[in-house]
Write a protein that holds these residues in place. Structure first.
Motif, mmCIF file in Angstrom:
data_model
loop_
_atom_site.group_PDB
_atom_site.id
_atom_site.type_symbol
_atom_site.label_atom_id
_atom_site.label_comp_id
_atom_site.label_asym_id
_atom_site.label_seq_id
_atom_site.Cartn_x
_atom_site.Cartn_y
_atom_site.Cartn_z
ATOM 1 N N LYS A 80 0.832 -1.200 0.000
ATOM 2 C CA LYS A 80 0.000 0.000 0.000
ATOM 3 C C LYS A 80 0.871 1.255 0.000
ATOM 4 O O LYS A 80 0.607 2.208 -0.725
ATOM 5 N N ALA A 81 1.953 1.218 0.788
ATOM 6 C CA ALA A 81 2.813 2.390 0.917
ATOM 7 C C ALA A 81 3.742 2.575 -0.279
ATOM 8 O O ALA A 81 4.026 3.694 -0.681
ATOM 9 N N GLU A 82 4.202 1.473 -0.857
ATOM 10 C CA GLU A 82 5.272 1.553 -1.855
ATOM 11 C C GLU A 82 4.804 1.414 -3.306
ATOM 12 O O GLU A 82 5.584 1.640 -4.214
ATOM 13 N N ALA A 109 17.526 -9.947 -3.918
ATOM 14 C CA ALA A 109 17.468 -9.106 -5.116
ATOM 15 C C ALA A 109 16.274 -8.149 -5.050
ATOM 16 O O ALA A 109 16.189 -7.176 -5.783
ATOM 17 N N TRP A 110 15.318 -8.437 -4.156
ATOM 18 C CA TRP A 110 14.107 -7.620 -4.040
ATOM 19 C C TRP A 110 14.464 -6.199 -3.617
ATOM 20 O O TRP A 110 15.250 -6.004 -2.683
ATOM 21 N N ALA A 111 13.873 -5.222 -4.293
ATOM 22 C CA ALA A 111 14.155 -3.811 -3.997
ATOM 23 C C ALA A 111 13.789 -3.466 -2.550
ATOM 24 O O ALA A 111 14.409 -2.604 -1.938
ATOM 25 N N GLY A 112 12.799 -4.137 -1.991
ATOM 26 C CA GLY A 112 12.380 -3.817 -0.623
ATOM 27 C C GLY A 112 13.079 -4.640 0.443
ATOM 28 O O GLY A 112 12.748 -4.523 1.631
ATOM 29 N N TYR A 113 14.043 -5.480 0.034
ATOM 30 C CA TYR A 113 14.654 -6.446 0.960
ATOM 31 C C TYR A 113 15.169 -5.791 2.246
ATOM 32 O O TYR A 113 14.850 -6.233 3.351
ATOM 33 N N ILE A 114 15.969 -4.737 2.102
ATOM 34 C CA ILE A 114 16.581 -4.148 3.298
ATOM 35 C C ILE A 114 15.550 -3.391 4.137
ATOM 36 O O ILE A 114 15.435 -3.613 5.337
ATOM 37 N N THR A 115 14.748 -2.528 3.494
ATOM 38 C CA THR A 115 13.799 -1.734 4.288
ATOM 39 C C THR A 115 12.725 -2.613 4.942
ATOM 40 O O THR A 115 12.430 -2.445 6.121
ATOM 41 N N THR A 135 25.676 6.576 -3.945
ATOM 42 C CA THR A 135 25.086 6.830 -5.264
ATOM 43 C C THR A 135 25.364 8.273 -5.677
ATOM 44 O O THR A 135 25.513 9.149 -4.821
ATOM 45 N N SER A 136 25.400 8.497 -6.996
ATOM 46 C CA SER A 136 25.700 9.862 -7.445
ATOM 47 C C SER A 136 24.515 10.800 -7.243
ATOM 48 O O SER A 136 24.690 12.014 -7.162
ATOM 49 N N CYS A 164 16.720 7.423 -2.301
ATOM 50 C CA CYS A 164 15.584 8.011 -3.019
ATOM 51 C C CYS A 164 14.884 7.011 -3.940
ATOM 52 O O CYS A 164 13.824 7.299 -4.475
ATOM 53 N N GLY A 165 15.472 5.821 -4.135
ATOM 54 C CA GLY A 165 14.814 4.800 -4.937
ATOM 55 C C GLY A 165 15.027 4.942 -6.432
ATOM 56 O O GLY A 165 14.596 4.097 -7.212
#
Ligand SMILES: [Zn+2]
Length: 184
Positions: A80-82, A109-115, A135-136, A164-165
């Motif tokens: 819901k949030a993402e 590999a999941w983008a949400g793995y860490i958060t 990141t730049s 920032c994703g």
């Protein structure tokens, strides 16, 4: 609910994993111009093309059997949030169930793995392998998984920024940069 497939095999998260959504019109009655159709929406899995309500009740029963209702609730919150493209509660529910079937929370590999895991399953980080990068876009040290780092090689050296994703180029932090990060 009986948790076995047509030929009596055990139903697992792996065989309820959705390969792709299916949809087709089914002829209900009538001929010629009076033909009536109903739309059937389903999920292609290792158990075949399951009608969506059937798939939902199977995966919900499996989640209950494994006592993972709490993690399903957290996946719904996360979706819901993402995921702003999910418009209704039904879509959020289905999406979160798909994530659960794929056991996405165990996939580095999941983008949400860490958060997601930092919030809900901190024990994962006793063994997870993480790398500090900068990141730049944000110019701030942050962490990604080693798997995400491996994937970046195939993405022309770009990865999703932990802050920032956005997709961004990056460098792996030097020991001095990591030290600085830990002092903050
Ligand atoms: Zn950024």
């Amino acid at each position: 609910m009986e948790l076995s497939g047509k030929s009596g095999e055990d139903i697992t998260f792996a065989n309820l994993r959705v390969h792709y959504g299916t949809g087709r019109s089914i002829h209900v009655s009538g001929t010629g111009r009076d033909k009536k159709f109903r739309y059937r929406y389903g999920a292609m899995t290792d158990l075949g093309d399951l009608e969506i309500s059937k798939w939902k009740s199977l995966i919900n029963a499996l989640i209950e059997q494994h006592g993972e209702q709490e993690i399903q609730r957290q996946l719904r919150q996360w979706s819901k949030a993402e995921c702003p493209w999910l418009r209704s509660d039904d879509e959020i529910e289905e999406y979160a169930l798909r994530l659960h079937a794929a056991r996405i929370f165990d996939d580095p590999a999941w983008a949400g793995y860490i958060t997601f895991n930092r919030q809900h399953r901190p024990e994962v980080f006793e063994t997870a392998r993480l790398v500090w990068i900068k990141t730049s876009c944000c110019q701030k040290a942050g962490q990604i998984t080693e798997t995400q780092l491996d994937k970046a090689i195939y993405m022309d050296g770009w990865t999703r920024c932990p802050h920032c994703g956005r997709f961004s180029s990056f460098h792996i932090c030097t020991p001095e940069e990591i030290q600085k990060e830990k002092e903050i």
